[in-house]
Design a protein around this motif. Structure first.
Motif, short mmCIF file in Angstrom:
data_model
loop_
_atom_site.label_atom_id
_atom_site.label_comp_id
_atom_site.label_asym_id
_atom_site.label_seq_id
_atom_site.Cartn_x
_atom_site.Cartn_y
_atom_site.Cartn_z
N MET A 1 -22.39 -22.12 10.30
CA MET A 1 -23.18 -23.28 9.94
C MET A 1 -23.50 -23.23 8.45
O MET A 1 -23.83 -22.17 7.92
CB MET A 1 -24.48 -23.31 10.74
N ILE A 2 -23.42 -24.39 7.82
CA ILE A 2 -23.66 -24.48 6.39
C ILE A 2 -24.57 -25.68 6.13
O ILE A 2 -24.34 -26.76 6.65
CB ILE A 2 -22.35 -24.67 5.61
N SER A 3 -25.59 -25.46 5.32
CA SER A 3 -26.46 -26.55 4.89
C SER A 3 -25.99 -27.04 3.54
O SER A 3 -25.64 -26.24 2.67
CB SER A 3 -27.90 -26.08 4.79
N TRP A 4 -26.01 -28.36 3.36
CA TRP A 4 -25.57 -28.98 2.11
C TRP A 4 -26.64 -29.95 1.63
O TRP A 4 -27.26 -30.64 2.42
CB TRP A 4 -24.30 -29.79 2.32
N GLN A 13 -26.29 -30.61 7.78
CA GLN A 13 -25.77 -29.33 8.25
C GLN A 13 -24.39 -29.57 8.84
O GLN A 13 -24.15 -30.58 9.51
CB GLN A 13 -26.68 -28.73 9.31
N THR A 14 -23.51 -28.62 8.55
CA THR A 14 -22.15 -28.70 9.08
C THR A 14 -21.78 -27.38 9.74
O THR A 14 -22.37 -26.34 9.46
CB THR A 14 -21.11 -29.00 7.98
N ILE A 15 -20.78 -27.48 10.56
CA ILE A 15 -20.17 -26.28 11.13
C ILE A 15 -18.75 -26.23 10.58
O ILE A 15 -18.05 -27.24 10.52
CB ILE A 15 -20.21 -26.28 12.67
N ALA A 16 -18.34 -25.06 10.11
CA ALA A 16 -17.00 -24.88 9.55
C ALA A 16 -16.16 -24.10 10.56
O ALA A 16 -16.16 -22.87 10.56
CB ALA A 16 -17.08 -24.16 8.22
N LYS A 17 -15.49 -24.83 11.40
CA LYS A 17 -14.70 -24.20 12.46
C LYS A 17 -13.55 -23.41 11.85
O LYS A 17 -12.80 -23.90 11.02
CB LYS A 17 -14.16 -25.26 13.42
N GLY A 18 -13.45 -22.15 12.24
CA GLY A 18 -12.35 -21.29 11.78
C GLY A 18 -12.54 -20.74 10.38
O GLY A 18 -11.61 -20.19 9.81
N ARG A 20 -13.92 -18.14 9.27
CA ARG A 20 -13.80 -16.68 9.13
C ARG A 20 -12.37 -16.17 9.33
O ARG A 20 -12.11 -14.99 9.15
CB ARG A 20 -14.73 -15.99 10.13
N ARG A 21 -11.48 -17.04 9.70
CA ARG A 21 -10.08 -16.61 9.87
C ARG A 21 -9.48 -16.26 8.51
O ARG A 21 -9.82 -16.87 7.49
CB ARG A 21 -9.25 -17.71 10.51
N PRO A 22 -8.56 -15.29 8.48
CA PRO A 22 -7.98 -14.86 7.21
C PRO A 22 -7.31 -15.98 6.41
O PRO A 22 -7.39 -16.01 5.19
CB PRO A 22 -6.94 -13.80 7.61
N LYS A 23 -6.65 -16.91 7.08
CA LYS A 23 -5.94 -17.97 6.36
C LYS A 23 -6.66 -19.32 6.48
O LYS A 23 -6.05 -20.37 6.47
CB LYS A 23 -4.51 -18.08 6.89
N SER A 24 -7.97 -19.26 6.53
CA SER A 24 -8.79 -20.46 6.65
C SER A 24 -8.67 -21.34 5.40
O SER A 24 -8.64 -20.81 4.28
CB SER A 24 -10.26 -20.09 6.85
N PRO A 25 -8.62 -22.66 5.55
CA PRO A 25 -8.61 -23.53 4.37
C PRO A 25 -9.94 -23.49 3.61
O PRO A 25 -10.02 -23.96 2.48
CB PRO A 25 -8.36 -24.93 4.96
N PHE A 26 -10.98 -22.89 4.21
CA PHE A 26 -12.28 -22.78 3.55
C PHE A 26 -12.44 -21.48 2.77
O PHE A 26 -13.46 -21.28 2.10
CB PHE A 26 -13.41 -22.86 4.59
N SER A 27 -11.46 -20.61 2.84
CA SER A 27 -11.54 -19.30 2.20
C SER A 27 -11.86 -19.42 0.71
O SER A 27 -11.16 -20.10 -0.04
CB SER A 27 -10.22 -18.56 2.41
N GLY A 28 -12.93 -18.73 0.29
CA GLY A 28 -13.33 -18.72 -1.12
C GLY A 28 -14.05 -19.98 -1.58
O GLY A 28 -14.38 -20.10 -2.75
N LYS A 29 -14.30 -20.90 -0.68
CA LYS A 29 -14.92 -22.17 -1.06
C LYS A 29 -16.33 -22.35 -0.53
O LYS A 29 -16.99 -23.32 -0.85
CB LYS A 29 -14.05 -23.34 -0.57
N LEU A 30 -16.78 -21.40 0.30
CA LEU A 30 -18.10 -21.51 0.90
C LEU A 30 -18.94 -20.31 0.49
O LEU A 30 -18.69 -19.19 0.91
CB LEU A 30 -17.99 -21.56 2.44
N ASP A 31 -19.92 -20.56 -0.35
CA ASP A 31 -20.84 -19.51 -0.77
C ASP A 31 -22.13 -20.16 -1.23
O ASP A 31 -22.20 -21.38 -1.39
CB ASP A 31 -20.23 -18.67 -1.90
N LEU A 32 -23.13 -19.33 -1.47
CA LEU A 32 -24.41 -19.85 -1.91
C LEU A 32 -24.29 -20.57 -3.25
O LEU A 32 -23.62 -20.07 -4.17
CB LEU A 32 -25.42 -18.71 -2.05
N PHE A 33 -24.94 -21.71 -3.36
CA PHE A 33 -25.12 -22.45 -4.60
C PHE A 33 -23.82 -22.99 -5.20
O PHE A 33 -23.78 -23.28 -6.39
CB PHE A 33 -25.88 -21.60 -5.63
#
Length: 172
Positions: A1-4, A13-18, A20-33
């Motif tokens: 879950m991510i708050s925006w 609030q959103t949920i980012a399905k998948g 945590r998977r190694p090849k996730s399209p969200f990899s490196g794009k979700l962090d604080l601030f």
């Protein structure tokens, strides 16, 4: 879950399905601030939406440079979460948070920065007019929303100690 905090949708609030998977399209794009452009799939049943896409715009890496900057940014986010309703669009609020992150990205946190953020947030909320009232804007926000983040007191104490230490070092 991510708050925006978004310009278009308000605080959501959103949920980012998948994510945590190694090849996730969200990899490196979700962090604080992080500042990012997002695409969501709105939920018809709840206020928890599905994150579809993220394009990173600004990681505000300087915020994570010191614990105090991170702590201050966290306080700003907590305060915004207390002061806003879910899915209520307020571009001015988004702009305030974006400017605060930009400031903390390039500058050390200070009591003046916290006071400025609180004053601007109280002005946006319509509970504080600097020209008419001499009262503390944080007090006005606390009265309006019933509380302030518990992280405020330790943050202000730490900022005061840091400011005192900087004054000692410059006077040597």
């Amino acid at each position: 879950m991510i708050s925006w905090c978004t310009e278009s949708f308000g605080c959501i609030q959103t949920i980012a399905k998948g994510a945590r998977r190694p090849k996730s399209p969200f990899s490196g794009k979700l962090d604080l601030f992080f500042e990012a452009e997002i695409s969501i799939v709105r939920s018809r049943k709840s206020d928890l939406h599905t994150l579809a896409e993220v394009v990173l715009k600004n990681p505000f890496a300087g915020i994570r440079g010191t614990y105090l900057r991170t702590q201050t940014a966290g306080y700003f986010v907590e305060l915004i979460e207390i002061c806003t309703e879910r899915d209520h669009r307020d571009p001015e609020l988004y702009g305030l948070l974006r400017r605060a992150f930009g400031y903390l990205d390039a500058n050390d946190a200070s009591p003046q920065a916290v006071a400025h953020f609180e004053t601007e947030l109280a002005r946006i909320a319509g509970v504080h007019d600097v020209k008419k009232l001499k009262a503390d804007p944080a007090f006005a926000l606390g009265n309006l929303f019933g509380r302030l983040p518990i992280s405020r007191t330790p943050l202000l104490k730490t900022l005061a100690v840091e400011a005192k230490n900087r004054t000692k070092e410059t006077s040597k």
